[in-house]
Design an enzyme around this catalytic site. Structure first.
Site, PDB file in Angstrom:
ATOM      1  N   ALA A   1      73.094  57.275 -25.836  1.00 53.97           N
ATOM      2  CA  ALA A   1      73.038  56.982 -26.980  1.00 53.97           C
ATOM      3  C   ALA A   1      73.894  57.716 -28.264  1.00 53.97           C
ATOM      4  CB  ALA A   1      71.487  57.364 -27.259  1.00 53.97           C
ATOM      5  N   SER A   2      74.653  58.692 -27.766  1.00 56.81           N
ATOM      6  CA  SER A   2      75.671  59.626 -28.472  1.00 56.81           C
ATOM      7  C   SER A   2      76.568  58.800 -29.163  1.00 56.81           C
ATOM      8  CB  SER A   2      75.935  60.701 -27.578  1.00 56.81           C
ATOM      9  OG  SER A   2      76.613  60.416 -26.779  1.00 56.81           O
TER      10      SER A   2
ATOM     11  N   ASP B   1      71.220  64.055 -17.771  1.00 58.88           N
ATOM     12  CA  ASP B   1      72.328  63.492 -17.067  1.00 58.88           C
ATOM     13  C   ASP B   1      71.581  62.330 -16.254  1.00 58.88           C
ATOM     14  OD1 ASP B   1      74.161  62.616 -14.993  1.00 58.88           O
ATOM     15  OD2 ASP B   1      75.134  64.603 -14.995  1.00 58.88           O
TER      16      ASP B   1
ATOM     17  N   ASN C   1      72.255  52.327 -20.634  1.00 60.25           N
ATOM     18  CA  ASN C   1      73.642  51.760 -21.112  1.00 60.25           C
ATOM     19  C   ASN C   1      74.555  52.916 -20.928  1.00 60.25           C
ATOM     20  OD1 ASN C   1      75.428  51.113 -23.583  1.00 60.25           O
ATOM     21  ND2 ASN C   1      74.911  53.199 -23.982  1.00 60.25           N
TER      22      ASN C   1
ATOM     23  N   SER D   1      78.745  44.747 -17.065  1.00 59.77           N
ATOM     24  CA  SER D   1      80.161  44.599 -17.795  1.00 59.77           C
ATOM     25  C   SER D   1      80.623  43.090 -17.514  1.00 59.77           C
ATOM     26  CB  SER D   1      80.951  45.689 -17.577  1.00 59.77           C
ATOM     27  OG  SER D   1      82.585  45.283 -17.884  1.00 59.77           O
TER      28      SER D   1
ATOM     29  N   TYR E   1      84.424  51.123 -11.218  1.00 64.90           N
ATOM     30  CA  TYR E   1      83.841  50.716 -12.132  1.00 64.90           C
ATOM     31  C   TYR E   1      83.119  49.360 -12.138  1.00 64.90           C
ATOM     32  CZ  TYR E   1      82.890  49.843 -17.184  1.00 64.90           C
ATOM     33  OH  TYR E   1      82.448  49.505 -18.355  1.00 64.90           O
TER      34      TYR E   1
ATOM     35  N   ALA F   1      82.552  47.921  -9.100  1.00 63.84           N
ATOM     36  CA  ALA F   1      81.390  47.706  -8.149  1.00 63.84           C
ATOM     37  C   ALA F   1      80.095  48.258  -8.972  1.00 63.84           C
ATOM     38  CB  ALA F   1      81.871  48.694  -6.941  1.00 63.84           C
TER      39      ALA F   1
ATOM     40  N   LYS G   1      79.166  47.968 -11.758  1.00 66.96           N
ATOM     41  CA  LYS G   1      78.542  47.012 -12.672  1.00 66.96           C
ATOM     42  C   LYS G   1      78.139  45.920 -12.052  1.00 66.96           C
ATOM     43  CE  LYS G   1      79.175  49.405 -16.586  1.00 66.96           C
ATOM     44  NZ  LYS G   1      78.063  49.899 -17.036  1.00 66.96           N
TER      45      LYS G   1
HETATM   46  P1  NDP Z   1      81.189  55.451 -24.576  1.00 67.02           P
HETATM   47  O1  NDP Z   1      82.236  56.014 -23.605  1.00 67.02           O
HETATM   48  O2  NDP Z   1      81.442  55.163 -26.056  1.00 67.02           O
HETATM   49  O3  NDP Z   1      79.821  56.088 -24.451  1.00 67.02           O
HETATM   50  C1  NDP Z   1      79.263  56.463 -23.343  1.00 67.02           C
HETATM   51  C2  NDP Z   1      77.930  56.878 -23.363  1.00 67.02           C
HETATM   52  O4  NDP Z   1      77.377  57.256 -22.248  1.00 67.02           O
HETATM   53  C3  NDP Z   1      77.838  58.375 -24.348  1.00 67.02           C
HETATM   54  O5  NDP Z   1      76.592  58.406 -25.003  1.00 67.02           O
HETATM   55  C4  NDP Z   1      77.722  59.419 -22.970  1.00 67.02           C
HETATM   56  O6  NDP Z   1      77.060  60.415 -23.539  1.00 67.02           O
HETATM   57  C5  NDP Z   1      76.846  58.740 -22.056  1.00 67.02           C
HETATM   58  N1  NDP Z   1      76.880  59.157 -20.737  1.00 67.02           N
HETATM   59  C6  NDP Z   1      77.976  59.252 -19.776  1.00 67.02           C
HETATM   60  N2  NDP Z   1      77.852  59.737 -18.863  1.00 67.02           N
HETATM   61  C7  NDP Z   1      76.506  60.186 -18.792  1.00 67.02           C
HETATM   62  C8  NDP Z   1      75.634  60.595 -17.818  1.00 67.02           C
HETATM   63  N3  NDP Z   1      76.157  61.092 -16.762  1.00 67.02           N
HETATM   64  N4  NDP Z   1      74.249  60.742 -18.477  1.00 67.02           N
HETATM   65  C9  NDP Z   1      73.839  60.342 -19.463  1.00 67.02           C
HETATM   66  N5  NDP Z   1      74.675  59.932 -20.474  1.00 67.02           N
HETATM   67  C10 NDP Z   1      75.938  59.811 -19.859  1.00 67.02           C
HETATM   68  O7  NDP Z   1      80.998  54.191 -23.845  1.00 67.02           O
HETATM   69  P2  NDP Z   1      80.757  52.728 -24.681  1.00 67.02           P
HETATM   70  O8  NDP Z   1      79.785  52.594 -25.727  1.00 67.02           O
HETATM   71  O9  NDP Z   1      81.749  51.821 -24.837  1.00 67.02           O
HETATM   72  O10 NDP Z   1      79.684  51.778 -23.355  1.00 67.02           O
HETATM   73  C11 NDP Z   1      78.583  51.736 -23.217  1.00 67.02           C
HETATM   74  C12 NDP Z   1      78.238  51.072 -21.956  1.00 67.02           C
HETATM   75  O11 NDP Z   1      78.628  49.754 -22.155  1.00 67.02           O
HETATM   76  C13 NDP Z   1      78.610  51.648 -20.792  1.00 67.02           C
HETATM   77  O12 NDP Z   1      77.799  51.301 -19.648  1.00 67.02           O
HETATM   78  C14 NDP Z   1      79.933  50.756 -20.380  1.00 67.02           C
HETATM   79  O13 NDP Z   1      80.291  50.660 -19.154  1.00 67.02           O
HETATM   80  C15 NDP Z   1      79.535  49.359 -20.868  1.00 67.02           C
HETATM   81  N6  NDP Z   1      80.584  48.727 -21.537  1.00 67.02           N
HETATM   82  C16 NDP Z   1      81.488  48.832 -22.327  1.00 67.02           C
HETATM   83  C17 NDP Z   1      82.395  48.152 -22.722  1.00 67.02           C
HETATM   84  C18 NDP Z   1      83.311  48.393 -23.730  1.00 67.02           C
HETATM   85  O14 NDP Z   1      84.282  47.639 -23.821  1.00 67.02           O
HETATM   86  N7  NDP Z   1      83.301  49.534 -24.609  1.00 67.02           N
HETATM   87  C19 NDP Z   1      82.697  46.947 -21.997  1.00 67.02           C
HETATM   88  C20 NDP Z   1      81.550  46.414 -21.089  1.00 67.02           C
HETATM   89  C21 NDP Z   1      80.682  47.616 -20.729  1.00 67.02           C
HETATM   90  P3  NDP Z   1      77.683  61.896 -23.537  1.00 67.02           P
HETATM   91  O15 NDP Z   1      79.335  61.679 -23.101  1.00 67.02           O
HETATM   92  O16 NDP Z   1      77.417  62.201 -24.786  1.00 67.02           O
HETATM   93  O17 NDP Z   1      76.886  62.644 -22.586  1.00 67.02           O
END
Ligand code: NDP
Length: 246
Positions: free
Chosen positions: A13-14, A62, A89, A141, A154, A156, A158
């Site tokens: 959610a960050s 995490d 997410n 995705s 990635y 795999a 999704k």
């Molecule tokens: P971002 O990289 O902008 O954000 C990813 C989020 O996931 C951050 O809040 C991050 O938090 C969190 N995160 C990463 N690893 C972990 C972990 N191990 N535990 C907890 N939280 C974690 O990604 P998007 O907003 O672009 O993507 C969000 C989702 O949508 C993802 O699942 C992505 O695969 C999917 N998606 C995105 C697309 C796109 O075009 N953007 C297309 C299709 C799917 P922090 O780093 O602060 O811990």
């Protein structure tokens, strides 16, 4: 206010899509548990959600660690007494061609994107099943449906999320817990910002609607799938991709 009295857990959610989902649920009255790997990263989303008038608790977790996933759900139950909506997410990429992909590249992506959703779902649906109400929404995705060179790990993860969605939907339907997946196309966030400009242009040309999606395009669909209007929808994969995959 669709979600007054409802409690939602949103992972990742960050920023990006997760932040928009949290805000959209807050705007409809949900109480929220917001999670990312560090508390500091959640400051901005927390402030926005509170400004929208919602109650919210930030949790550093995490999702690839089962104890952390449990702590998210525990925070919902301890602070708000229940958990109604889980949005899986959180997701990462470690893109590289197959021959260069290390075991660590593979494991890190699968552990976060797929095992993380398994852990969070297992923890949350324990309570949802008892409540006889729940909504689980997995952010998969479009490339989990169509594949993508350089993203074997990635894609795999999704595609695995889609299998997880359908199996959990069948298993939990009797408890009035629905489980659905959203498959976003290319959405303007930090994740796609990291792509080279030329690659982004090429991708845009493959999208019939001629643009990248916005985080709100995804958040609105999460609101719908979490709402009473979607009560008879489970085990489905909702593509939000501007037509790039049909
Ligand atoms: P971002 O990289 O902008 O954000 C990813 C989020 O996931 C951050 O809040 C991050 O938090 C969190 N995160 C990463 N690893 C972990 C972990 N191990 N535990 C907890 N939280 C974690 O990604 P998007 O907003 O672009 O993507 C969000 C989702 O949508 C993802 O699942 C992505 O695969 C999917 N998606 C995105 C697309 C796109 O075009 N953007 C297309 C299709 C799917 P922090 O780093 O602060 O811990």
């Amino acid at each position: 206010m669709m979600f007054q009295d409802k409690v939602a857990v949103v992972t990742g959610a960050s920023r990006g899509i997760g932040r928009a989902i949290a805000l959209a649920l807050a705007n409809q009255g949900a109480k929220l548990v917001l999670s990312a790997r560090s508390l500091a990263a959640l400051d901005d989303t927390l402030a926005a959600v509170k400004a929208a008038g919602a109650e919210a608790v930030p949790v550093a977790a995490d999702v690839s660690i089962e104890a952390d996933a449990r702590s998210l759900v525990a925070a919902a139950v301890e602070n708000f007494g229940r958990v109604d909506i889980l949005v899986n997410n959180a997701g990462i990429t470690r893109d590289t061609l197959l021959l260069r992909m290390s075991e660590q590249d593979w494991d890190t992506v699968l552990d976060t994107n797929l095992k993380g959703a398994f852990f969070c779902t297992k923890a949350a649906t324990k309570f949802m099943s008892k409540q006889r109400f729940g909504r689980v929404i997995n952010i998969s995705s479009v490339v989990g449906e169509m594949g993508n060179a350089g993203q074997a790990n990635y894609c795999a993860s999704k595609a695995g999320l889609i299998g997880l969605t359908k199996s959990n939907a069948r298993e939990l339907a009797r408890r009035n817990v629905t489980v659905n997946a959203i498959t976003p196309g290319f959405i303007a966030t930090d994740m796609t910002e990291a792509l080279p400009e030329k690659k982004r242009e090429e991708l845009t040309q493959q999208i019939p609607l001629g643009r990248l999606g916005s985080v709100d395009d995804i958040a609105e669909s999460v609101v719908f799938l979490a709402s009473d209007r979607a009560a008879y929808i489970t085990g489905q994969v909702l593509g939000i991709n501007g037509g790039m995959y049909m």
